[in-house]
Scaffold this active site. Structure first.
Site, PDB file in Angstrom:
ATOM      1  N   CYS A   1      37.506  97.480  50.528  1.00 42.17           N
ATOM      2  CA  CYS A   1      36.047  97.596  50.605  1.00 42.17           C
ATOM      3  C   CYS A   1      35.429  96.561  51.539  1.00 42.17           C
ATOM      4  O   CYS A   1      34.456  96.853  52.233  1.00 42.17           O
ATOM      5  CB  CYS A   1      35.420  97.516  49.213  1.00 42.17           C
ATOM      6  SG  CYS A   1      35.686  95.961  48.357  1.00 42.17           S
TER       7      CYS A   1
ATOM      8  N   HIS B   1      33.221  93.882  44.933  1.00 39.92           N
ATOM      9  CA  HIS B   1      32.987  95.009  45.842  1.00 39.92           C
ATOM     10  C   HIS B   1      32.057  94.570  46.965  1.00 39.92           C
ATOM     11  O   HIS B   1      31.437  93.492  46.903  1.00 39.92           O
ATOM     12  CB  HIS B   1      32.386  96.184  45.067  1.00 39.92           C
ATOM     13  CG  HIS B   1      32.399  97.475  45.801  1.00 39.92           C
ATOM     14  ND1 HIS B   1      33.464  97.902  46.541  1.00 39.92           N
ATOM     15  CD2 HIS B   1      31.447  98.448  45.927  1.00 39.92           C
ATOM     16  CE1 HIS B   1      33.189  99.080  47.076  1.00 39.92           C
ATOM     17  NE2 HIS B   1      31.972  99.433  46.725  1.00 39.92           N
TER      18      HIS B   1
ATOM     19  N   ASP C   1      27.545 103.091  51.080  1.00 42.95           N
ATOM     20  CA  ASP C   1      28.851 102.591  50.652  1.00 42.95           C
ATOM     21  C   ASP C   1      29.918 103.519  51.241  1.00 42.95           C
ATOM     22  O   ASP C   1      30.243 104.561  50.675  1.00 42.95           O
ATOM     23  CB  ASP C   1      28.955 102.563  49.124  1.00 42.95           C
ATOM     24  CG  ASP C   1      30.232 101.878  48.650  1.00 42.95           C
ATOM     25  OD1 ASP C   1      31.193 101.792  49.440  1.00 42.95           O
ATOM     26  OD2 ASP C   1      30.281 101.437  47.483  1.00 42.95           O
TER      27      ASP C   1
END
Length: 661
Positions: A225, A267, A282
């Site tokens: 991520c 994250h 995202d």
């Protein structure tokens, strides 16, 4: 500290370079974790800043690192100040003329990124009041700005097919060939990343810092991520669009409803500046999913995480800085932990709201109730502890209602799935049920499938205007009659199911006798004993091959312990859809008795009852065939008809058994 405003004012750009081995070791102690493309199950440390493009640019006018006034320098001179703290952190500050290009930026090849947007802004504006959206969600849109996704069809197709030829600059240049606005530039970058970059589970688990660098990502087309967010930010900056990487907590892979969050963030995602305000994306979760059982990544594009409405984004993303929630009022970490988590598919499939709004439900008298409101009629199913049992799910025009009865005290996992416009049921909600009491009179038949009761779906399948619109039917004497209209060309099949007693696979349909009257079907039901039964309804188009399709079922309830009804007579294929049986309805006849028969039969020339002997039936003035038959000396009795008076061949239409003497 402010610098006095005079003609010799200078601007100071600060580049912070962290070389702390202690900090690096602490941050590298945990792997990454994410939601629906889930990261590895363990938490990682704080967001790694090496190679991910996180930069904070400030004015440090008139003071050094310790707050002391800096000597005024001539505007044409450049001064570089370097300092180290006890932890090994190096801080380098360059003082240069206002209009000159910082030498450090040239050295680190960051000038192009910071030249930034088309307005010449080199410092991304921090979010403010005009960026905030009202909380809670107003149901107006899943997006934070008005979008017609159809406008992206050509661009999406183009961007998804662009290949890497050399470096990042050329890739962005190729992507922008079909993009003519900042929105389209961001869209092209988003689509390319979501369709080409795979989540690298091994790199995340092994804390491979190289996997976060954009150059490495382009080579391997894998990252975690941090890498997704850093790559997205850098590509946006090259495209001239302001973008920031936002670290924080997430409700992703391994998340348990109601869990708390603390320690390092797990994250990272992005904020992008479009049309005068910040928006959230995202790309990690937009790209695909990690299978929790195999730990394998699968590309599965998820539109939900592109410019998501902040009031929805906050359900599974909690940023380090509350301003990046883009909400008014912002949510606290405690609220984030306690709020109900609606998965992205909840909104993708048209859900609007669910009640209760808490992830943990305490049963009341052994029951928990969940309701969902949707934009349009939707099919649902549920699982309690991995099985489709112990619940009544009824469909509504815009949603559903589910009553769940946990079989034991303790904690239970409830999952709810929705079908939407696709052929696949997707998980949309998950609850934790806490049950402190069970009602032993409640157990439901294991064969009670979903949905229970007629609905928009049964109408869609050709069953209309039911006599019993509610899902549960109570009978005091163990008998009931259910009727409904049937559209032309539709055949109906019904079966009765219970957990014990004489209802077997062979006799499932023998406790139901089906009649047809003027486009309505009537199901006469006799229960073999007291208890709860599932009355299943199936349909099939007569002219089409294939099996009958399950549509819905009723729950039949009887508490009368004296109930002991026998099966109905067995019917054969020549029993016409419009025939009617008045007597005898019991499929088991007494021995050594004269039994009266009365039937309405259509399109027959003659009718008779055959036992030990043959007994003809006569047609009365009301259109019924009547007569009687002796059961003496026989074990079975048949009703037979002659359809054509010119033939001598009789067909069997009904079969009765005779009790042993």
């Amino acid at each position: 500290m402010e610098l006095k405003k005079d003609d010799n004012a200078v601007s100071i750009d600060m580049l912070l370079i962290v070389h702390s081995e202690k900090r690096r070791a602490a941050q590298g102690a945990h792997p990454d974790r994410q939601a629906d493309p889930g990261a590895p199950p363990q938490r990682r440390g704080g967001l790694q800043v090496v190679g991910n493009g996180i930069r904070r640019w400030q004015k440090l006018e008139g003071s050094d690192l310790h707050g002391n006034l800096v000597e005024k320098q001539h505007p044409q001179q450049t001064q570089v100040i370097t300092s180290y703290d006890s932890q090994g952190t190096q801080l380098t500050v360059e003082v240069h003329p206002r209009d000159a290009m910082p030498q450090l930026l040239k050295k680190f090849s960051l000038a192009k990124c910071l030249q930034g947007d088309k307005n010449g802004n080199t410092r991304p504006r921090q979010p403010g009041g005009k960026d905030a959206h009202a909380y809670p969600w107003d149901r107006s849109s899943l997006k934070s700005m008005p979008l017609d996704l159809r406008q992206f069809e050509k661009l999406d197709t183009y961007a998804s097919q662009v290949t890497v030829k050399s470096g990042l600059d050329e890739l962005v240049s190729d992507l922008l060939q079909e993009a003519h606005s900042d929105l389209e530039r961001v869209r092209a970058i988003w689509i390319w990343i979501c369709h080409h970059i795979e989540y690298d589970i091994e790199a995340a688990q092994e804390k491979d810092r190289q996997a976060f660098k954009p150059t490495t990502i382009l080579q391997t087309q894998k990252t975690n991520c941090d890498g997704y967010a850093g790559l997205f930010e850098k590509m946006c900056r090259i495209a001239g669009v302001q973008c920031m990487t936002v670290p924080g907590y997430s409700k992703g892979f391994g998340y348990q409803p109601g869990q708390s969050f603390s320690g390092e963030f797990d994250h990272a995602w992005n904020a992008v500046y479009l049309e005068g305000r910040w928006h959230l994306v995202d790309s990690t979760w937009g790209s695909g999913l990690v299978d929790s059982t195999t730990s394998k990544f699968t590309f599965l594009y998820n539109e939900f995480y592109f410019l998501t409405h902040p009031a929805l984004f906050i359900e599974d993303h909690f940023p380090d800085n509350k301003n990046w929630q883009l909400l008014k009022p912002p949510q606290s970490l405690r609220q984030f932990e306690n709020n109900m988590y609606h998965k992205s598919e909840f909104y993708n499939k048209g859900m609007l709201s669910a009640h209760p709004e808490t992830s943990t439900i305490k049963t009341v008298n052994g029951k928990a109730t969940v309701t969902i409101e949707s934009c349009a009629p939707t099919l649902f199913m549920f699982m309690l502890n991995g099985k489709q049992e112990h619940g009544l799910l009824s469909l509504r025009k815009n949603g559903m209602k589910l009553d769940v009865y946990p079989p034991t005290v303790g904690t239970h996992k409830l999952q709810i799935f929705a079908k939407g416009n696709s052929e696949i049921y997707s998980s949309v909600l998950e609850y934790t049920l806490k049950c402190h009491y069970t009602d032993m009179d409640v157990p439901l038949p294991a064969e009670l499938h979903q949905p229970v009761g007629p609905s928009w779906f049964s109408e869609q399948m050709g069953i209309v205007k039911p006599s019993h619109p509610e899902p549960v039917i109570y009978t005091s004497d163990g008998r009931c009659s259910v009727s409904f209209g049937v559209e032309e060309g539709i055949s109906v099949l019904a079966s009765l199911h219970g957990d014990d007693g004489p209802v077997t696979e062979e006799t499932q349909r023998r406790y139901i006798f089906q009649l047809h009257r003027e486009k309505r079907t009537e199901l006469k039901v006799q229960l073999p004993h007291a208890g709860k039964f599932a009355l299943k309804i199936f349909v099939k188009k007569r002219q089409e091959p294939g099996n009958y399709i399950f549509v819905f079922n009723y729950l039949l309830c009887c508490t009368n312990a004296k109930v002991n009804w026998p099966v109905f007579p067995e019917s054969f294929g020549n029993w016409g859809p419009d025939n009617e049986l008045l007597e005898p309805l019991s499929g088991v006849l007494p021995a050594n008795h004269n039994v009266p028969f009365k039937l309405k039969l259509h399109g027959v020339a003659k009718a008779l009852v055959k036992g030990q002997d043959t007994w003809p039936l006569t047609l009365n003035h009301e259109g019924y065939w009547e007569g009687s038959c002796s059961t003496a000396g026989c074990q079975e009795v048949y009703v037979m008809v002659l359809e054509n008076a010119n033939h001598n061949f009789y067909s069997y239409i009904l079969k009765y058994k005779v009790n042993a003497q």
